[in-house]
Design a protein around this motif. Structure first.
Motif, mmCIF file in Angstrom:
data_model
loop_
_atom_site.group_PDB
_atom_site.id
_atom_site.type_symbol
_atom_site.label_atom_id
_atom_site.label_comp_id
_atom_site.label_asym_id
_atom_site.label_seq_id
_atom_site.Cartn_x
_atom_site.Cartn_y
_atom_site.Cartn_z
ATOM 1 N N THR A 55 0.846 -1.195 0.000
ATOM 2 C CA THR A 55 0.000 0.000 0.000
ATOM 3 C C THR A 55 0.883 1.247 0.000
ATOM 4 O OG1 THR A 55 -1.777 -1.148 1.154
ATOM 5 C CG2 THR A 55 -1.779 1.240 1.276
ATOM 6 N N GLN A 56 0.552 2.185 -0.877
ATOM 7 C CA GLN A 56 1.388 3.364 -1.094
ATOM 8 C C GLN A 56 0.731 4.619 -0.526
ATOM 9 O OE1 GLN A 56 4.554 3.362 -2.659
ATOM 10 N NE2 GLN A 56 4.273 1.146 -2.371
ATOM 11 N N ALA A 57 1.583 5.548 -0.099
ATOM 12 C CA ALA A 57 1.133 6.868 0.368
ATOM 13 C C ALA A 57 2.024 7.922 -0.279
ATOM 14 C CB ALA A 57 1.225 6.954 1.884
ATOM 15 N N ARG A 58 1.403 8.898 -0.924
ATOM 16 C CA ARG A 58 2.203 9.993 -1.504
ATOM 17 C C ARG A 58 1.744 11.318 -0.913
ATOM 18 N NH1 ARG A 58 -0.878 12.619 -5.281
ATOM 19 N NH2 ARG A 58 -2.595 11.445 -6.223
ATOM 20 N N PRO A 59 2.698 12.191 -0.612
ATOM 21 C CA PRO A 59 2.343 13.485 -0.003
ATOM 22 C C PRO A 59 1.425 14.295 -0.908
ATOM 23 C CG PRO A 59 4.703 13.063 0.154
ATOM 24 C CD PRO A 59 4.149 12.021 -0.770
ATOM 25 N N ASP A 60 0.470 14.995 -0.276
ATOM 26 C CA ASP A 60 -0.454 15.877 -0.991
ATOM 27 C C ASP A 60 -0.795 17.028 -0.051
ATOM 28 O OD1 ASP A 60 -2.313 17.113 -2.570
ATOM 29 O OD2 ASP A 60 -3.761 15.477 -2.572
ATOM 30 N N GLY A 61 0.045 18.068 -0.058
ATOM 31 C CA GLY A 61 -0.151 19.189 0.850
ATOM 32 C C GLY A 61 0.081 18.772 2.282
ATOM 33 N N ASN A 62 -0.891 19.029 3.142
ATOM 34 C CA ASN A 62 -0.778 18.663 4.552
ATOM 35 C C ASN A 62 -1.247 17.239 4.825
ATOM 36 O OD1 ASN A 62 0.172 21.229 5.297
ATOM 37 N ND2 ASN A 62 -1.942 22.022 5.403
ATOM 38 N N ALA A 63 -1.625 16.524 3.792
ATOM 39 C CA ALA A 63 -2.115 15.161 3.954
ATOM 40 C C ALA A 63 -1.361 14.240 2.991
ATOM 41 C CB ALA A 63 -3.619 15.107 3.705
ATOM 42 N N TYR A 64 -1.887 13.033 2.834
ATOM 43 C CA TYR A 64 -1.291 12.037 1.952
ATOM 44 C C TYR A 64 -2.418 11.350 1.191
ATOM 45 C CZ TYR A 64 2.904 12.635 4.817
ATOM 46 O OH TYR A 64 3.996 13.168 5.465
#
Length: 592
Positions: A179-188
């Motif tokens: 499972t992947q998580a990529r940064p997106d502003g203040n969240a992921y």
């Protein structure tokens, strides 16, 4: 079918006299948790468990759960209403921080209360169990902003929580998580699939906070590259209320051997733009953060073993008074089967193992409260941290193993009728079978005990435990409640534990050997520790000046039975350890 009746006197006695709750409460600043308060909480919890939760058990098992259109899971009739009453009555908040709406009571006081929930309906009880663990993980690791956003509604029970670790290719070994998580502003943005997610979707609460393990794009390989994220089913808006639906859904439900009314979900994250998640703790430190929840869950899963054993025992006991068959020794005419010696044998095993497991579970949880106290010297907290860490695999491992034995004997007490679903005995057996598997299989608990908790600390925690057991061994006792023969058996079992620990430490660098003997070491350690707690209970009951003559006699009877019929199992476990790994590893893989 037997109605559930919580054994509140037994529970209060075990908590206070065996686990040492009163001393802990005074030492750790829980002065408000007086004996009267404890008694009142247990009595009210017993009423709630018996009248609100227990009636949903059989119907929930028969109905099960279903996944409707729109990724919605429908729970059995009565489940949602019971949960709403549970939350509105404040049961979800007992042990949590008052800053976020909790009642600030000890964790160990919430344990007998939770025992009642699981005895009343284990499938239902899994929902608050997971939520409690999620709150613990967030409380220990989340940012102040995230705590303010999530904890008040989770502690109130308005929102629930889950644990998302397992993937199709990654079960006990989490190093292969994809499972992947990529940064997106203040969240992921989270993308991936998780399986075996208990209460991953349901209709009992308005929101679900999923704690999800995932990898960042530049994460190192293996377990050192895992991060933890809080992924809400509905994203909170600026005021903390429900906002838009997040990109996460239950896509299917597992059809299981037991706990039919507990939705075990396959969860999909990020089928579209990616599920929004919030980092919990530091990047690439997710597994350490999740262990806050996992250790909590391991203790409470062990507690489930106590709960389901108590329910199975009560039901079998009541049936043996009703069922007549044959003529018992010394009787005339057809006898209730409770009078037959072999039925007594089975009931005594069930009753004694349940009492012993309760003592072990409560003691482990009291150690957690000591370890987490803010007002104690570091050396005392360190000792109790070692004790809590040592007892966790014992509680999870042994209490769930004895649940297999107790629920199986429950069926046997019924005879052929136990094999018929309408009696309800089979449900306890089916429900109990998951307990040695989830939150780390009992093989993993054994490896944890022998590796991290014994070899790594050079036996310090085990030596401290044995030191605490010694005052109840023969040479140091002036007036044992046991006969000389039984006292000698107990003393010998303590010597067996010392011998087993010496063997482990001497051969600790041989991974094949330690892996082969780990389960026997777990069982031996648990039985000796449980035997100590049973003897502690019998001694405390005998020394109580209150009018407890019948209660004291009962405690001595179960302690004597434990020493006569359960403690001898230690000899077999030690013999297996001495035999080592030769016979275990003798066959080649192709010969299986």
């Amino acid at each position: 079918m037997t109605e559930f009746r919580a054994p509140t006197r037994e529970m209060a006695f075990t908590l206070q006299q065996v686990a040492g709750f009163s001393e802990m409460a005074k030492a750790c600043g829980y002065e408000d948790a007086s004996e009267d308060v404890v008694a009142a909480i247990l009595e009210e919890a017993a009423r709630f468990a018996g009248s609100v939760i227990a009636p949903t058990n059989v119907t929930g098992d028969q109905t099960g759960v279903r996944l409707d259109s729109g990724y919605k899971v429908a729970t059995p009739a009565g489940f949602k209403e019971a949960y709403q009453q549970y939350a509105e009555s404040g049961w979800a908040s007992l042990q949590f921080d008052p800053e976020f709406g909790g009642q600030g009571l000890p964790f160990s006081l919430a344990i007998p209360v939770q025992e009642m929930w699981h005895a009343a309906n284990m499938a239902w009880g899994l929902c608050p169990l997971l939520s409690q663990g999620a709150v613990e993980a967030l409380s220990e690791n989340a940012s102040d902003v995230l705590k303010e956003q999530l904890l008040p509604k989770m502690i109130s029970g308005q929102w629930t929580g889950t644990m998302n670790l397992t993937e199709p290719q990654s079960g006990s070994d989490l190093s292969n998580i994809r499972t992947q998580a990529r940064p997106d502003g203040n969240a992921y943005r989270i993308k991936g699939q998780k399986i075996f997610i208990t209460w991953g979707e349901h209709d009992m609460a308005e929101n679900i906070i999923h704690l999800v393990l995932a990898r960042l794009p530049d994460a190192p390989p293996g377990v050192k590259g895992i991060s933890l994220f809080a992924v809400p089913k509905y994203l909170p808006d600026a005021s903390g209320e429900l906002g838009e639906r997040n990109d996460c859904h239950a896509v299917s439900l597992e059809h299981k051997l037991g706990i039919h009314a507990s939705p075990t979900c396959v969860m999909s994250y990020g089928d579209n733009e990616g599920a929004i998640g919030y980092l919990v703790g530091e990047e690439n430190r997710g597994l350490a953060c999740m262990f806050t929840m996992m250790n909590n869950a391991r203790l409470t899963v062990g507690l489930q073993g106590v709960s389901i054993s108590e329910r199975a025992y009560q039901q079998a006991r009541d049936y043996t008074f009703e069922r007549t068959q044959g003529t018992a020794p010394g009787e005339q005419g057809v006898s209730p089967i409770i009078k037959h010696p072999d039925v007594r044998r089975m009931l005594m095993i069930m009753k004694t193992l349940t009492e012993a497991a309760r003592g072990l579970a409560y003691t482990g949880c009291v150690a957690v409260d000591y370890a987490n106290a803010e007002n104690l010297p570091d050396e005392i907290k360190s000792r109790y941290t070692r004790r809590a860490n040592l007892l966790t695999p014992l509680v999870k491992g042994w209490c769930t193993e004895i649940a297999q034995e107790v629920t199986s004997l429950g069926i046997q007490c019924y005879g052929g009728m136990g094999f018929i679903e309408e009696t309800g005995a089979a449900q306890h057996y089916r429900d109990a079978r998951i307990l040695p598997i989830y939150e780390g299989t009992n093989g993993i608990q054994a490896l944890d005990l022998i590796g991290r908790k014994t070899i790594r600390d050079k036996g310090q925690a085990m030596a401290e435990l044995i030191d605490d057991i010694r005052p109840l061994t023969g040479p140091l006792q002036s007036s044992s409640v046991l006969t000389a023969e039984r006292q000698a058996r107990f003393d010998q079992a303590v010597a067996f534990l010392e011998d087993a620990t010496r063997i482990v430490l001497e051969r600790g660098d041989d991974d094949q050997f330690t892996g082969a003997v780990a389960f026997d070491y777990l069982m031996l350690s648990s039985i000796v520790t449980a035997g100590w707690l049973m003897l502690k209970a019998a001694t405390a009951a005998a020394n109580d000046q209150a009018d407890q003559s019948a209660f004291a006699a009962n405690k001595l009877a179960t302690t004597n039975f434990f020493i006569d019929h359960i403690l001898p199992r230690c000899s077999a476990h030690l013999s297996s350890m001495r035999s080592g790994d030769d016979a275990i590893m003798a066959l080649s893989e192709t010969d299986f």
